[in-house]
Design an enzyme around this catalytic site. Structure first.
Site, PDB file in Angstrom:
ATOM      1  N   ARG A   1       0.819  -1.235   0.000  1.00  8.98           N
ATOM      2  CA  ARG A   1       0.000   0.000   0.000  1.00  8.98           C
ATOM      3  C   ARG A   1       0.846   1.275   0.000  1.00  8.98           C
ATOM      4  O   ARG A   1       0.395   2.339   0.404  1.00  8.98           O
ATOM      5  CB  ARG A   1      -0.977   0.027   1.172  1.00  8.98           C
ATOM      6  CG  ARG A   1      -1.973  -1.095   1.153  1.00  8.98           C
ATOM      7  CD  ARG A   1      -3.216  -0.725   1.951  1.00  8.98           C
ATOM      8  NE  ARG A   1      -4.163  -1.819   1.913  1.00  8.98           N
ATOM      9  CZ  ARG A   1      -4.220  -2.787   2.812  1.00  8.98           C
ATOM     10  NH1 ARG A   1      -3.395  -2.782   3.833  1.00  8.98           N
ATOM     11  NH2 ARG A   1      -5.106  -3.740   2.704  1.00  8.98           N
TER      12      ARG A   1
ATOM     13  N   LYS B   1       2.633  11.579 -10.398  1.00  9.70           N
ATOM     14  CA  LYS B   1       1.802  10.767 -11.294  1.00  9.70           C
ATOM     15  C   LYS B   1       2.563   9.480 -11.602  1.00  9.70           C
ATOM     16  O   LYS B   1       3.694   9.538 -12.107  1.00  9.70           O
ATOM     17  CB  LYS B   1       1.515  11.512 -12.603  1.00  9.70           C
ATOM     18  CG  LYS B   1       0.386  12.514 -12.486  1.00  9.70           C
ATOM     19  CD  LYS B   1       0.011  13.036 -13.863  1.00  9.70           C
ATOM     20  CE  LYS B   1      -1.142  14.024 -13.787  1.00  9.70           C
ATOM     21  NZ  LYS B   1      -1.460  14.612 -15.089  1.00  9.70           N
TER      22      LYS B   1
ATOM     23  N   GLU C   1       8.460  19.823 -23.736  1.00  9.90           N
ATOM     24  CA  GLU C   1       7.727  19.955 -22.464  1.00  9.90           C
ATOM     25  C   GLU C   1       8.138  21.247 -21.740  1.00  9.90           C
ATOM     26  O   GLU C   1       7.312  21.878 -21.078  1.00  9.90           O
ATOM     27  CB  GLU C   1       7.968  18.733 -21.555  1.00  9.90           C
ATOM     28  CG  GLU C   1       7.454  17.404 -22.129  1.00  9.90           C
ATOM     29  CD  GLU C   1       5.943  17.186 -22.014  1.00  9.90           C
ATOM     30  OE1 GLU C   1       5.212  18.097 -21.558  1.00  9.90           O
ATOM     31  OE2 GLU C   1       5.487  16.080 -22.403  1.00  9.90           O
TER      32      GLU C   1
ATOM     33  N   LYS D   1       6.357  23.701 -12.299  1.00  8.44           N
ATOM     34  CA  LYS D   1       5.741  22.408 -11.977  1.00  8.44           C
ATOM     35  C   LYS D   1       5.427  22.318 -10.481  1.00  8.44           C
ATOM     36  O   LYS D   1       4.333  21.901 -10.085  1.00  8.44           O
ATOM     37  CB  LYS D   1       6.689  21.282 -12.407  1.00  8.44           C
ATOM     38  CG  LYS D   1       6.164  19.883 -12.117  1.00  8.44           C
ATOM     39  CD  LYS D   1       5.355  19.318 -13.244  1.00  8.44           C
ATOM     40  CE  LYS D   1       4.592  18.080 -12.837  1.00  8.44           C
ATOM     41  NZ  LYS D   1       4.718  16.970 -13.740  1.00  8.44           N
TER      42      LYS D   1
ATOM     43  N   GLU E   1      -4.938  17.051  -9.902  1.00  9.10           N
ATOM     44  CA  GLU E   1      -5.502  17.516 -11.171  1.00  9.10           C
ATOM     45  C   GLU E   1      -7.031  17.683 -11.138  1.00  9.10           C
ATOM     46  O   GLU E   1      -7.760  17.187 -11.997  1.00  9.10           O
ATOM     47  CB  GLU E   1      -5.098  16.562 -12.306  1.00  9.10           C
ATOM     48  CG  GLU E   1      -5.168  17.247 -13.670  1.00  9.10           C
ATOM     49  CD  GLU E   1      -4.614  16.396 -14.808  1.00  9.10           C
ATOM     50  OE1 GLU E   1      -3.470  15.950 -14.677  1.00  9.10           O
ATOM     51  OE2 GLU E   1      -5.333  16.211 -15.793  1.00  9.10           O
TER      52      GLU E   1
ATOM     53  N   ARG F   1      -3.968  21.929 -12.551  1.00  8.67           N
ATOM     54  CA  ARG F   1      -2.893  21.058 -13.069  1.00  8.67           C
ATOM     55  C   ARG F   1      -3.125  20.674 -14.535  1.00  8.67           C
ATOM     56  O   ARG F   1      -2.201  20.279 -15.236  1.00  8.67           O
ATOM     57  CB  ARG F   1      -2.744  19.812 -12.180  1.00  8.67           C
ATOM     58  CG  ARG F   1      -1.535  18.974 -12.551  1.00  8.67           C
ATOM     59  CD  ARG F   1      -1.144  17.978 -11.480  1.00  8.67           C
ATOM     60  NE  ARG F   1      -0.067  17.130 -11.942  1.00  8.67           N
ATOM     61  CZ  ARG F   1       0.591  16.270 -11.183  1.00  8.67           C
ATOM     62  NH1 ARG F   1       0.285  16.149  -9.904  1.00  8.67           N
ATOM     63  NH2 ARG F   1       1.552  15.522 -11.687  1.00  8.67           N
TER      64      ARG F   1
ATOM     65  N   ASN G   1      -1.333  19.845 -19.382  1.00  9.39           N
ATOM     66  CA  ASN G   1      -1.740  19.014 -20.523  1.00  9.39           C
ATOM     67  C   ASN G   1      -1.758  19.812 -21.825  1.00  9.39           C
ATOM     68  O   ASN G   1      -2.228  19.312 -22.854  1.00  9.39           O
ATOM     69  CB  ASN G   1      -3.146  18.426 -20.286  1.00  9.39           C
ATOM     70  CG  ASN G   1      -3.165  17.495 -19.093  1.00  9.39           C
ATOM     71  OD1 ASN G   1      -2.150  16.870 -18.790  1.00  9.39           O
ATOM     72  ND2 ASN G   1      -4.281  17.428 -18.399  1.00  9.39           N
TER      73      ASN G   1
ATOM     74  N   HIS H   1      -1.343  18.218 -25.170  1.00 11.13           N
ATOM     75  CA  HIS H   1      -1.412  16.767 -24.991  1.00 11.13           C
ATOM     76  C   HIS H   1      -2.674  16.124 -25.574  1.00 11.13           C
ATOM     77  O   HIS H   1      -2.646  14.940 -25.910  1.00 11.13           O
ATOM     78  CB  HIS H   1      -1.291  16.396 -23.514  1.00 11.13           C
ATOM     79  CG  HIS H   1       0.131  16.481 -23.016  1.00 11.13           C
ATOM     80  ND1 HIS H   1       0.837  17.664 -23.002  1.00 11.13           N
ATOM     81  CD2 HIS H   1       0.983  15.533 -22.554  1.00 11.13           C
ATOM     82  CE1 HIS H   1       2.059  17.432 -22.528  1.00 11.13           C
ATOM     83  NE2 HIS H   1       2.170  16.152 -22.259  1.00 11.13           N
TER      84      HIS H   1
ATOM     85  N   HIS I   1      -1.758  13.380 -27.979  1.00 15.55           N
ATOM     86  CA  HIS I   1      -2.020  11.941 -27.810  1.00 15.55           C
ATOM     87  C   HIS I   1      -2.664  11.359 -29.068  1.00 15.55           C
ATOM     88  O   HIS I   1      -2.371  10.222 -29.459  1.00 15.55           O
ATOM     89  CB  HIS I   1      -2.900  11.675 -26.586  1.00 15.55           C
ATOM     90  CG  HIS I   1      -2.138  11.768 -25.298  1.00 15.55           C
ATOM     91  ND1 HIS I   1      -2.739  12.010 -24.089  1.00 15.55           N
ATOM     92  CD2 HIS I   1      -0.807  11.666 -25.035  1.00 15.55           C
ATOM     93  CE1 HIS I   1      -1.816  12.043 -23.136  1.00 15.55           C
ATOM     94  NE2 HIS I   1      -0.634  11.845 -23.688  1.00 15.55           N
TER      95      HIS I   1
ATOM     96  N   HIS J   1       6.665  11.011 -27.996  1.00 14.62           N
ATOM     97  CA  HIS J   1       5.703  11.793 -27.208  1.00 14.62           C
ATOM     98  C   HIS J   1       5.967  13.307 -27.274  1.00 14.62           C
ATOM     99  O   HIS J   1       5.059  14.091 -27.568  1.00 14.62           O
ATOM    100  CB  HIS J   1       5.731  11.304 -25.758  1.00 14.62           C
ATOM    101  CG  HIS J   1       4.841  12.069 -24.849  1.00 14.62           C
ATOM    102  ND1 HIS J   1       3.467  11.970 -24.904  1.00 14.62           N
ATOM    103  CD2 HIS J   1       5.120  12.990 -23.881  1.00 14.62           C
ATOM    104  CE1 HIS J   1       2.934  12.782 -23.999  1.00 14.62           C
ATOM    105  NE2 HIS J   1       3.910  13.405 -23.368  1.00 14.62           N
TER     106      HIS J   1
END
Ligand code: GLY
Length: 333
Positions: free
Chosen positions: A113, A135, A177, A213, A223, A227, A231, A234, A238, A248
């Protein structure tokens, strides 16, 4: 330099320093078992340096590339920890790019956990973005990052010297990025990249991107709103990634262009081009939009997109598939 990420009990420091890899043992608490996760593309001397800093370690080396971010490798990491009697007080260390960080972080998030996770990003992309913010995920059934958890690292060690061995194309992906952070959140950083480039100002760019960041993650760790600015590029990115064989960061670069106001678009494209990133996309629009609308963040036939009208600012706009198609075709066809 230390950049703190203030998240109450989950706060941690990012150490950004040339040569910091040699100080791994000072920066991390390694008087315990450590699972080192890396990939075949990471130079062995970096991994050796981390091994040297550990009291007791097990190393798992995965194949380089996005396809390694899967449940099979997740299982492999958990098995390695079980077989070696890891307990709650032991830790996982990622030494690599975003794939290694996401996979290793997810194993750390789930094992018993949640155990401590340290990240040593070795690509520009992971140094400016993915190593910070917690993330973690694997891809599943063809969908990126669909199984994952928020699990903040205990500390992040960034040594810009390791970028010396990074190939040009991967470096450019990291630059994409960094441009994303700058054009949405910091006009001065955007101007620095525009006038001087990322290569000759790598440390300043990493620092600027990480400060953005950290601020964004502190304000919105999971998010729920703000946040989403990270993206930028993105959603279409994507879609382009699904429809092409591009990397990417290259797809993020392309994905930013239609989301930028025409008055700023040429300027952004010039910056991307100077960073060796693509600015023209011939991927079939229907395929791109279909994949973009399958994004896990799409809801009720619409997706929240990030738009930039002026460098250093952004707005959120809900867009339908038809609207995205129009944006894409206007920018590229
Ligand atoms: N890379 C985007 C985020 O961390 O939210």
């Amino acid at each position: 330099m230390i950049i703190p990420v203030n998240l109450g009990k989950k706060s941690y420091d990012i150490t950004l320093q040339r040569g910091a890899l040699k100080r791994t043992g000072e920066i991390f608490d390694l008087d315990r078992k450590a699972l080192i996760v890396t990939d075949k593309g990471v130079p062995k001397e970096y991994v050796r340096e981390v091994c040297k800093a550990c009291r007791d370690h097990v190393t798992v080396i995965i194949k380089a590339g996005e396809e390694s971010k899967n449940l099979e490798n997740f299982q492999k990491l958990c098995e390695a920890m079980l077989k070696n009697n890891f307990g709650r007080k032991d830790c996982v260390i990622a030494v690599g790019g975003g794939v290694v960080g996401d996979l290793a972080g997810f194993a750390a998030a789930c094992f018993m956990r949640g155990i401590d996770f340290y990240n040593i990003p070795t690509t520009l992309l992971s140094q400016v973005d993915s190593s910070v913010g917690g993330k973690t995920a694997v891809d599943f059934c063809g969908i990126k990052n669909i199984i994952g958890a928020f699990h903040q690292p205990k500390a992040v060690l960034i040594d810009p010297d390791v970028l010396d061995t990074l190939d040009e194309r991967q470096f450019a992906c990291g630059a994409a990025e960094a441009v994303k952070m700058a054009v949405t959140c910091d006009e001065k950083l955007f101007e620095l990249i525009e006038t001087k480039g990322v290569k000759t100002n790598t440390e300043a760019v990493i620092e600027g991107a990480l400060k953005i960041k950290a601020k964004v993650v502190e304000a919105d760790e999971t998010e729920a709103g703000l946040r989403r600015v990270l993206n930028f590029g993105h959603t279409l990115g994507h879609g382009i990634e699904s429809a092409t064989g591009l990397l990417h960061g290259e797809c993020v670069a392309l994905g930013m262009i239609p989301m930028t106001a025409p008055s700023l678009r040429n300027r952004l494209a010039a910056v991307l081009e100077a960073e060796n990133l693509p600015t023209q996309c011939k991927a079939p629009s229907a395929k791109v939009i279909e994949a973009a609308m399958h994004d896990k963040k799409a809801q009720g036939g619409a997706v929240v997109t990030v738009r930039v009208d002026k460098a250093g600012s952004y707005k959120f706009v809900k867009s339908t598939g038809e609207e995205l198609l129009k944006d894409y075709e206007e920018a590229f066809l």
